[in-house]
Design a protein around this motif. Sequence first.
Motif, PDB file in Angstrom:
ATOM      1  N   PHE A  62      11.160   1.508 -11.080  1.00  0.00           N
ATOM      2  CA  PHE A  62       9.919   1.346 -10.346  1.00  0.00           C
ATOM      3  C   PHE A  62       8.867   2.259 -10.957  1.00  0.00           C
ATOM      4  O   PHE A  62       9.193   3.291 -11.526  1.00  0.00           O
ATOM      5  CB  PHE A  62      10.105   1.760  -8.884  1.00  0.00           C
ATOM      6  CG  PHE A  62      11.105   0.938  -8.129  1.00  0.00           C
ATOM      7  CD1 PHE A  62      10.807  -0.333  -7.691  1.00  0.00           C
ATOM      8  CD2 PHE A  62      12.361   1.458  -7.823  1.00  0.00           C
ATOM      9  CE1 PHE A  62      11.728  -1.083  -6.975  1.00  0.00           C
ATOM     10  CE2 PHE A  62      13.288   0.722  -7.105  1.00  0.00           C
ATOM     11  CZ  PHE A  62      12.968  -0.554  -6.686  1.00  0.00           C
ATOM     12  N   TYR A  63       7.614   1.890 -10.799  1.00  0.00           N
ATOM     13  CA  TYR A  63       6.534   2.802 -11.168  1.00  0.00           C
ATOM     14  C   TYR A  63       5.400   2.635 -10.161  1.00  0.00           C
ATOM     15  O   TYR A  63       5.111   1.529  -9.704  1.00  0.00           O
ATOM     16  CB  TYR A  63       6.063   2.582 -12.610  1.00  0.00           C
ATOM     17  CG  TYR A  63       5.544   1.192 -12.902  1.00  0.00           C
ATOM     18  CD1 TYR A  63       4.188   0.902 -12.786  1.00  0.00           C
ATOM     19  CD2 TYR A  63       6.406   0.181 -13.301  1.00  0.00           C
ATOM     20  CE1 TYR A  63       3.712  -0.368 -13.046  1.00  0.00           C
ATOM     21  CE2 TYR A  63       5.939  -1.087 -13.575  1.00  0.00           C
ATOM     22  CZ  TYR A  63       4.582  -1.359 -13.444  1.00  0.00           C
ATOM     23  OH  TYR A  63       4.121  -2.620 -13.710  1.00  0.00           O
ATOM     24  N   PRO A  64       4.795   3.749  -9.776  1.00  0.00           N
ATOM     25  CA  PRO A  64       3.729   3.687  -8.775  1.00  0.00           C
ATOM     26  C   PRO A  64       2.448   3.082  -9.350  1.00  0.00           C
ATOM     27  O   PRO A  64       2.141   3.252 -10.531  1.00  0.00           O
ATOM     28  CB  PRO A  64       3.527   5.145  -8.380  1.00  0.00           C
ATOM     29  CG  PRO A  64       4.082   5.945  -9.489  1.00  0.00           C
ATOM     30  CD  PRO A  64       5.120   5.103 -10.172  1.00  0.00           C
ATOM     31  N   THR A  65       1.740   2.373  -8.508  1.00  0.00           N
ATOM     32  CA  THR A  65       0.441   1.804  -8.852  1.00  0.00           C
ATOM     33  C   THR A  65      -0.625   2.607  -8.102  1.00  0.00           C
ATOM     34  O   THR A  65      -0.283   3.443  -7.253  1.00  0.00           O
ATOM     35  CB  THR A  65       0.373   0.328  -8.411  1.00  0.00           C
ATOM     36  OG1 THR A  65       0.439   0.271  -6.979  1.00  0.00           O
ATOM     37  CG2 THR A  65       1.494  -0.500  -9.032  1.00  0.00           C
ATOM     38  N   PRO A  66      -1.886   2.374  -8.372  1.00  0.00           N
ATOM     39  CA  PRO A  66      -2.921   3.067  -7.596  1.00  0.00           C
ATOM     40  C   PRO A  66      -2.791   2.814  -6.083  1.00  0.00           C
ATOM     41  O   PRO A  66      -3.021   3.721  -5.279  1.00  0.00           O
ATOM     42  CB  PRO A  66      -4.226   2.495  -8.147  1.00  0.00           C
ATOM     43  CG  PRO A  66      -3.882   2.143  -9.574  1.00  0.00           C
ATOM     44  CD  PRO A  66      -2.459   1.632  -9.500  1.00  0.00           C
ATOM     45  N   THR A  67      -2.389   1.624  -5.696  1.00  0.00           N
ATOM     46  CA  THR A  67      -2.187   1.327  -4.272  1.00  0.00           C
ATOM     47  C   THR A  67      -1.026   2.139  -3.723  1.00  0.00           C
ATOM     48  O   THR A  67      -1.071   2.625  -2.592  1.00  0.00           O
ATOM     49  CB  THR A  67      -1.947  -0.185  -4.065  1.00  0.00           C
ATOM     50  OG1 THR A  67      -3.050  -0.908  -4.612  1.00  0.00           O
ATOM     51  CG2 THR A  67      -1.790  -0.518  -2.594  1.00  0.00           C
ATOM     52  N   THR A  68       0.033   2.308  -4.523  1.00  0.00           N
ATOM     53  CA  THR A  68       1.170   3.135  -4.109  1.00  0.00           C
ATOM     54  C   THR A  68       0.706   4.548  -3.816  1.00  0.00           C
ATOM     55  O   THR A  68       1.114   5.151  -2.813  1.00  0.00           O
ATOM     56  CB  THR A  68       2.256   3.181  -5.215  1.00  0.00           C
ATOM     57  OG1 THR A  68       2.614   1.867  -5.582  1.00  0.00           O
ATOM     58  CG2 THR A  68       3.481   3.947  -4.751  1.00  0.00           C
ATOM     59  N   GLU A  69      -0.154   5.076  -4.674  1.00  0.00           N
ATOM     60  CA  GLU A  69      -0.656   6.443  -4.482  1.00  0.00           C
ATOM     61  C   GLU A  69      -1.387   6.572  -3.148  1.00  0.00           C
ATOM     62  O   GLU A  69      -1.202   7.564  -2.426  1.00  0.00           O
ATOM     63  CB  GLU A  69      -1.580   6.839  -5.641  1.00  0.00           C
ATOM     64  CG  GLU A  69      -0.915   6.840  -7.002  1.00  0.00           C
ATOM     65  CD  GLU A  69       0.209   7.853  -7.130  1.00  0.00           C
ATOM     66  OE1 GLU A  69       0.162   8.912  -6.474  1.00  0.00           O
ATOM     67  OE2 GLU A  69       1.144   7.588  -7.904  1.00  0.00           O
ATOM     68  N   LEU A  70      -2.179   5.573  -2.784  1.00  0.00           N
ATOM     69  CA  LEU A  70      -2.891   5.604  -1.491  1.00  0.00           C
ATOM     70  C   LEU A  70      -1.909   5.569  -0.323  1.00  0.00           C
ATOM     71  O   LEU A  70      -2.061   6.302   0.662  1.00  0.00           O
ATOM     72  CB  LEU A  70      -3.863   4.425  -1.390  1.00  0.00           C
ATOM     73  CG  LEU A  70      -5.063   4.453  -2.324  1.00  0.00           C
ATOM     74  CD1 LEU A  70      -5.829   3.134  -2.242  1.00  0.00           C
ATOM     75  CD2 LEU A  70      -5.967   5.626  -1.997  1.00  0.00           C
ATOM     76  N   ILE A  71      -0.903   4.713  -0.444  1.00  0.00           N
ATOM     77  CA  ILE A  71       0.112   4.618   0.613  1.00  0.00           C
ATOM     78  C   ILE A  71       0.823   5.960   0.773  1.00  0.00           C
ATOM     79  O   ILE A  71       1.011   6.446   1.895  1.00  0.00           O
ATOM     80  CB  ILE A  71       1.131   3.495   0.292  1.00  0.00           C
ATOM     81  CG1 ILE A  71       0.461   2.128   0.406  1.00  0.00           C
ATOM     82  CG2 ILE A  71       2.355   3.584   1.194  1.00  0.00           C
ATOM     83  CD1 ILE A  71       1.292   0.974  -0.156  1.00  0.00           C
ATOM     84  N   MET A  72       1.199   6.589  -0.314  1.00  0.00           N
ATOM     85  CA  MET A  72       1.912   7.869  -0.252  1.00  0.00           C
ATOM     86  C   MET A  72       1.014   8.984   0.308  1.00  0.00           C
ATOM     87  O   MET A  72       1.485   9.827   1.072  1.00  0.00           O
ATOM     88  CB  MET A  72       2.449   8.262  -1.630  1.00  0.00           C
ATOM     89  CG  MET A  72       3.528   7.324  -2.172  1.00  0.00           C
ATOM     90  SD  MET A  72       4.916   7.074  -1.045  1.00  0.00           S
ATOM     91  CE  MET A  72       4.771   5.323  -0.709  1.00  0.00           C
ATOM     92  N   GLU A  73      -0.270   8.969  -0.034  1.00  0.00           N
ATOM     93  CA  GLU A  73      -1.200   9.957   0.529  1.00  0.00           C
ATOM     94  C   GLU A  73      -1.266   9.824   2.044  1.00  0.00           C
ATOM     95  O   GLU A  73      -1.223  10.826   2.776  1.00  0.00           O
ATOM     96  CB  GLU A  73      -2.593   9.786  -0.070  1.00  0.00           C
ATOM     97  CG  GLU A  73      -2.719  10.262  -1.492  1.00  0.00           C
ATOM     98  CD  GLU A  73      -4.075   9.929  -2.103  1.00  0.00           C
ATOM     99  OE1 GLU A  73      -5.024   9.577  -1.358  1.00  0.00           O
ATOM    100  OE2 GLU A  73      -4.183  10.005  -3.341  1.00  0.00           O
ATOM    101  N   ARG A  74      -1.376   8.581   2.520  1.00  0.00           N
ATOM    102  CA  ARG A  74      -1.455   8.363   3.981  1.00  0.00           C
ATOM    103  C   ARG A  74      -0.135   8.720   4.653  1.00  0.00           C
ATOM    104  O   ARG A  74      -0.121   9.270   5.756  1.00  0.00           O
ATOM    105  CB  ARG A  74      -1.868   6.918   4.265  1.00  0.00           C
ATOM    106  CG  ARG A  74      -3.305   6.632   3.858  1.00  0.00           C
ATOM    107  CD  ARG A  74      -3.790   5.288   4.333  1.00  0.00           C
ATOM    108  NE  ARG A  74      -3.085   4.177   3.745  1.00  0.00           N
ATOM    109  CZ  ARG A  74      -3.574   3.383   2.798  1.00  0.00           C
ATOM    110  NH1 ARG A  74      -4.793   3.570   2.319  1.00  0.00           N
ATOM    111  NH2 ARG A  74      -2.859   2.372   2.338  1.00  0.00           N
ATOM    112  N   TRP A  75       0.987   8.429   3.993  1.00  0.00           N
ATOM    113  CA  TRP A  75       2.295   8.784   4.555  1.00  0.00           C
ATOM    114  C   TRP A  75       2.388  10.299   4.704  1.00  0.00           C
ATOM    115  O   TRP A  75       2.848  10.806   5.719  1.00  0.00           O
ATOM    116  CB  TRP A  75       3.393   8.247   3.640  1.00  0.00           C
ATOM    117  CG  TRP A  75       4.798   8.363   4.145  1.00  0.00           C
ATOM    118  CD1 TRP A  75       5.241   9.022   5.262  1.00  0.00           C
ATOM    119  CD2 TRP A  75       5.962   7.791   3.556  1.00  0.00           C
ATOM    120  NE1 TRP A  75       6.609   8.903   5.386  1.00  0.00           N
ATOM    121  CE2 TRP A  75       7.080   8.144   4.343  1.00  0.00           C
ATOM    122  CE3 TRP A  75       6.181   7.023   2.418  1.00  0.00           C
ATOM    123  CZ2 TRP A  75       8.374   7.760   4.039  1.00  0.00           C
ATOM    124  CZ3 TRP A  75       7.465   6.633   2.125  1.00  0.00           C
ATOM    125  CH2 TRP A  75       8.552   6.993   2.929  1.00  0.00           C
TER     126      TRP A  75
END
Length: 148
Positions: A62-75
């Motif tokens: 797996f590799y994070p995308t820019p959307t993944t980064e936003l999801i992880m920030e909110r988490w």
Amino acid sequence: MKKRWKSILIPTIMVISAFLIIYHTAIQDMVENEELLEYWEVASQNSLGIYFTSTDPIEVAFYPTPTTELIMERWEIIANIYEEVIYPEEAINNNDWLKADAIMEEWRHEMRVENKGDEFEQIMAFIYSGSVRDHVQQKFNKAGIEYE
């Protein structure tokens, strides 16, 4: 009489053997498909990119995308204001998204058991879309967090 038994027994054994081979192959395919489905679900839920590193056995990365980064920030924000929510920093840093997903599943299950369904739904809405409503807004207000 012996020939008659042989003529019935041999084809019967062959049919049963063929059935067992087909059944075994189908079970193996089903297990592989379940693994692929799990990978796809984790990637889809967390907006991860995914690629195959091997097909026999099936291995993915797996590799994070820019959307993944936003999801992880909110988490991470939610984990700081809700004691039930655990942010899997180590798993994320190690790119172990299956473990991160398992950790999320644990606290989601706990919230359901504790009958916090409304809060849970609002937490998930915030994590995955940035939507701030009712319970989450109240927690943000108490914590002095302004999120837009």
